[in-house]
Design an enzyme around this catalytic site. Structure first.
Site, PDB file in Angstrom:
ATOM      1  N   LYS A  74      13.906  31.646  -3.811  1.00 54.11           N
ATOM      2  CA  LYS A  74      13.505  30.739  -4.894  1.00 54.11           C
ATOM      3  C   LYS A  74      12.411  29.796  -4.391  1.00 54.11           C
ATOM      4  CE  LYS A  74      14.809  26.726  -6.342  1.00 54.11           C
ATOM      5  NZ  LYS A  74      13.491  26.218  -6.767  1.00 54.11           N
ATOM      6  N   GLU A  91      14.962  23.782   7.912  1.00 52.31           N
ATOM      7  CA  GLU A  91      13.708  23.180   8.391  1.00 52.31           C
ATOM      8  C   GLU A  91      13.466  21.987   7.493  1.00 52.31           C
ATOM      9  OE1 GLU A  91      12.027  24.343  10.935  1.00 52.31           O
ATOM     10  OE2 GLU A  91      12.965  26.303  11.170  1.00 52.31           O
ATOM     11  N   CYS A  94       5.352  18.811   6.892  1.00 55.11           N
ATOM     12  CA  CYS A  94       6.572  18.311   7.535  1.00 55.11           C
ATOM     13  C   CYS A  94       6.298  17.824   8.954  1.00 55.11           C
ATOM     14  CB  CYS A  94       7.625  19.399   7.534  1.00 55.11           C
ATOM     15  SG  CYS A  94       6.979  20.938   8.160  1.00 55.11           S
ATOM     16  N   GLU A 116       9.762   9.420   6.195  1.00 59.92           N
ATOM     17  CA  GLU A 116       8.677  10.337   5.882  1.00 59.92           C
ATOM     18  C   GLU A 116       8.033   9.943   4.549  1.00 59.92           C
ATOM     19  OE1 GLU A 116       9.949  14.378   4.870  1.00 59.92           O
ATOM     20  OE2 GLU A 116       8.447  15.045   6.312  1.00 59.92           O
TER      21      GLU A 116
HETATM   22  P1  NAD Z   1      13.153  19.506  -1.809  1.00 56.21           P
HETATM   23  O1  NAD Z   1      14.235  19.459  -0.835  1.00 56.21           O
HETATM   24  O2  NAD Z   1      13.189  18.582  -2.958  1.00 56.21           O
HETATM   25  O3  NAD Z   1      13.017  20.961  -2.421  1.00 56.21           O
HETATM   26  C1  NAD Z   1      12.977  22.107  -1.603  1.00 56.21           C
HETATM   27  C2  NAD Z   1      13.542  23.260  -2.375  1.00 56.21           C
HETATM   28  O4  NAD Z   1      14.914  23.014  -2.598  1.00 56.21           O
HETATM   29  C3  NAD Z   1      12.912  23.495  -3.732  1.00 56.21           C
HETATM   30  O5  NAD Z   1      12.765  24.886  -3.947  1.00 56.21           O
HETATM   31  C4  NAD Z   1      13.949  22.937  -4.683  1.00 56.21           C
HETATM   32  O6  NAD Z   1      13.920  23.529  -5.947  1.00 56.21           O
HETATM   33  C5  NAD Z   1      15.219  23.288  -3.953  1.00 56.21           C
HETATM   34  N1  NAD Z   1      16.397  22.499  -4.350  1.00 56.21           N
HETATM   35  C6  NAD Z   1      16.442  21.239  -4.849  1.00 56.21           C
HETATM   36  N2  NAD Z   1      17.730  20.902  -5.125  1.00 56.21           N
HETATM   37  C7  NAD Z   1      18.504  21.952  -4.785  1.00 56.21           C
HETATM   38  C8  NAD Z   1      19.900  22.209  -4.825  1.00 56.21           C
HETATM   39  N3  NAD Z   1      20.764  21.309  -5.261  1.00 56.21           N
HETATM   40  N4  NAD Z   1      20.334  23.391  -4.378  1.00 56.21           N
HETATM   41  C9  NAD Z   1      19.485  24.316  -3.907  1.00 56.21           C
HETATM   42  N5  NAD Z   1      18.150  24.153  -3.873  1.00 56.21           N
HETATM   43  C10 NAD Z   1      17.663  22.981  -4.293  1.00 56.21           C
HETATM   44  O7  NAD Z   1      11.855  19.336  -0.939  1.00 56.21           O
HETATM   45  P2  NAD Z   1      10.351  19.399  -1.411  1.00 56.21           P
HETATM   46  O8  NAD Z   1      10.061  18.156  -2.162  1.00 56.21           O
HETATM   47  O9  NAD Z   1      10.084  20.675  -2.107  1.00 56.21           O
HETATM   48  O10 NAD Z   1       9.589  19.463  -0.009  1.00 56.21           O
HETATM   49  C11 NAD Z   1       9.306  18.343   0.726  1.00 56.21           C
HETATM   50  C12 NAD Z   1      10.222  18.237   1.934  1.00 56.21           C
HETATM   51  O11 NAD Z   1      10.264  19.445   2.664  1.00 56.21           O
HETATM   52  C13 NAD Z   1       9.761  17.210   2.916  1.00 56.21           C
HETATM   53  O12 NAD Z   1      10.826  16.377   3.286  1.00 56.21           O
HETATM   54  C14 NAD Z   1       9.269  18.007   4.110  1.00 56.21           C
HETATM   55  O13 NAD Z   1       9.321  17.370   5.326  1.00 56.21           O
HETATM   56  C15 NAD Z   1      10.114  19.201   4.056  1.00 56.21           C
HETATM   57  N6  NAD Z   1       9.429  20.335   4.684  1.00 56.21           N
HETATM   58  C16 NAD Z   1       9.844  20.741   5.923  1.00 56.21           C
HETATM   59  C17 NAD Z   1       9.215  21.804   6.567  1.00 56.21           C
HETATM   60  C18 NAD Z   1       9.659  22.274   7.931  1.00 56.21           C
HETATM   61  O14 NAD Z   1       9.217  23.319   8.391  1.00 56.21           O
HETATM   62  N7  NAD Z   1      10.524  21.574   8.616  1.00 56.21           N
HETATM   63  C19 NAD Z   1       8.170  22.476   5.907  1.00 56.21           C
HETATM   64  C20 NAD Z   1       7.778  22.038   4.664  1.00 56.21           C
HETATM   65  C21 NAD Z   1       8.428  20.965   4.052  1.00 56.21           C
END
Ligand code: NAD
Length: 491
Positions: A177, A252, A286, A385
């Site tokens: 997803k 991650e 990230c 962050e």
């Molecule tokens: P997010 O956690 O809001 O969303 C990530 C994904 O999780 C999306 O696909 C979202 O639809 C899904 N999601 C949301 N609620 C959920 C639930 N209850 N159950 C299952 N899935 C759910 O994060 P974001 O806003 O998309 O991304 C930003 C964050 O991601 C930042 O904190 C960043 O640091 C982190 N990030 C980390 C890495 C890494 O490699 N460590 C890489 C990219 C982004």
């Protein structure tokens, strides 16, 4: 542009017909509508993935056979690289050259894991020396099963590739997803996989809301492994769901990565890498080095050059030539980053440059690249962050102080150090409590090297051979080879 869910090798609307809007962050225009998957759709996808794993031939294929599909997907992505990169720009906002780089990287990721899939055929079994010569034993690596992959919006196709490529290479089947604000290129990946002839059910891609479709994936009993990239709070929910069902999990998550610049550094090189470390992808990275620590001897001249160069960064629509900073991904993200800057100011930080919407940009989620100084160590700007083009810079005196400040974080994703003294740079690199360390640079990322965080930045490693291990179980096969009876009950 595709708009339907890819389940069991077919394209279909969501079970309740609902869709959501795709908004171009550069113009705020609604450019498309995409199916919003329901829990029912997720159930269909997981069952298809289960069938492909349990009854289909996928896990029984050789690594060499799977490599052929992976290479065909890589070629399919490359054949449409410019078109897919353009979709990434209108969906995510990033400048076209960055998107083009990402798409090439995504194709490279499929090629890399094709190579590792082939290697699985060469050394599938590891003999184990036992202390009892009546037995032989060996360790065999096998695919985990159905992988549920959930990804964020900052590198849409690349994040999909980091999960799909190793999972398929290992022999797993996948339900993926993408993030709801950036779904376009994940659907193109499904189309490329379909063209590559991937058997039905092996890769299923569902677009939809996190709390609905994402939650249904993590809660589904048919999923064996959860692979997640995203925020800490959602990562926590995923780990809780995995704990409940004893699913394998890799996370991650976020970071607040430091960049330590010693006073023997070349100021021009340091400024270039500081800029690359925080403004690439609008700072929505990230591993962005968002806390810069500069040794006091060069603090003033470095800050002057940093501000000068930050103010010169060309802002604009990612499709326009020469643009180096596009809009943030969404209205929500823009609001969050602006609120973080306001909170930093209220806490006593000084905005050295940026901090506002650029002139002449009334529409689009634009924000000037921002340098903050005098940021209190206990303020959210320093500890949390921001995930936007905002860097905090502060001076330090000694190596010990720099290392202590760098490690004083609940995160441990990445860290960078710059110094002309190689021994010192190596010493600091070892002292960092972070999973990714850069010396004399910040951000370059290679598919071959492990990626992941210490502390609250995650669990497990992606990329390289470690990324493949994420999707493999280890089975021991022990054989009784003695001619003698065992003789415990029956004497
Ligand atoms: P997010 O956690 O809001 O969303 C990530 C994904 O999780 C999306 O696909 C979202 O639809 C899904 N999601 C949301 N609620 C959920 C639930 N209850 N159950 C299952 N899935 C759910 O994060 P974001 O806003 O998309 O991304 C930003 C964050 O991601 C930042 O904190 C960043 O640091 C982190 N990030 C980390 C890495 C890494 O490699 N460590 C890489 C990219 C982004």
């Amino acid at each position: 542009m595709r708009s339907e869910l890819y389940i069991d090798g077919t394209w279909k609307p969501s079970s309740d017909g609902k869709t959501f809007e795709v908004i171009n962050p550069a113009t705020e225009e609604v450019i498309h509508h995409i199916a919003a998957a329901t829990a029912e759709d997720v159930d269909l996808a997981v069952k298809a993935a289960r069938r492909a794993f349990d009854e289909g031939g996928w896990p029984k294929t050789t690594g060499t056979q799977r490599a052929r599909y992976l290479r065909a997907i890589a070629a399919g992505i490359r054949a449409r690289q410019a078109e897919i990169a353009r979709l990434e720009v209108i969906d995510n906002g990033k400048p076209f050259p960055e998107a083009d780089w990402d798409i090439a990287d995504a194709a490279g990721c499929f090629d890399f894991y094709a190579g590792l899939a082939e290697q699985l055929d060469n050394d599938p079994e590891e003999p184990i020396a036992l202390s009892d010569d009546r037995f032989t034993s060996r360790a065999v690596r096998e695919p985990v099963g159905v992988a549920g992959a959930i990804i964020p919006w900052n590198y849409p196709l690349l994040m999909a590739s980091w999960k799909v490529a190793p999972a398929l290479a290992a022999g797993c089947t996948v339900v993926l997803k993408p993030a709801e604000v950036t779904s376009l290129t994940a659907l193109e990946l499904a189309a490329v996989a379909e063209e590559a002839g991937l058997p039905p059910g092996v890769l299923n891609i569902l677009t939809g809301a996190g709390p609905v479709a994402g939650q249904a994936i993590i809660d589904h009993k048919g999923v064996d492994k959860l692979a997640f990239t995203g925020s800490g709070p959602v990562g926590s929910k995923i780990m809780a769901a995995a704990a409940r069902d004893i699913k394998r999990v890799s996370l991650e998550l976020g970071g607040k990565s430091p960049f330590v610049v010693f006073d023997d550094s070349d100021i021009e090189k340091a400024v270039e890498w500081i800029l690359f470390g925080i403004f690439w992808n609008q700072g929505q990275v990230c591993s962005a080095t968002s806390r810069v620590l500069v040794q006091e001897g060069i603090y003033e001249p470095l800050m002057a050059r940093l501000i000068e160069e930050t103010n010169r960064i060309r802002i604009g629509n990612g499709l326009d030539d020469g643009v180096l900073l596009g809009p943030l991904v969404s209205k929500k993200q823009h609001e969050q980053v602006v609120a973080a800057i306001e909170a930093a100011k209220a806490a006593g930080a000084t905005v050295a440059c940026g901090g506002t919407r650029p002139e002449g940009f009334d529409r689009g989620y634009y924000l000037r690249p921002t340098v903050l100084a005098d940021v209190p160590l206990d303020s959210a700007a320093w500890t949390e962050e921001i995930f936007g083009p905002v860097v905090c810079v502060r001076p330090f005196r000694t190596e010990e102080e720099a290392v202590a400040l760098a490690n004083d974080s609940r995160f441990g994703l990445a860290a960078a150090v710059m110094s002309a003294d190689d021994a010192r740079a190596e010493r600091v690199a070892k002292a960092f409590r972070a999973g990714i360390v850069w010396i004399n640079c910040s951000q370059p990322t290679f598919t071959e090297a492990p990626w992941g965080g210490y502390k609250e930045s995650g669990i497990g490693r992606e990329l390289g051979r470690w990324g493949l291990d994420n999707y493999l179980e280890i089975k021991q096969i022990t054989k009784y080879v003695s001619e003698d009876p065992w003789g415990w009950y029956i004497k």
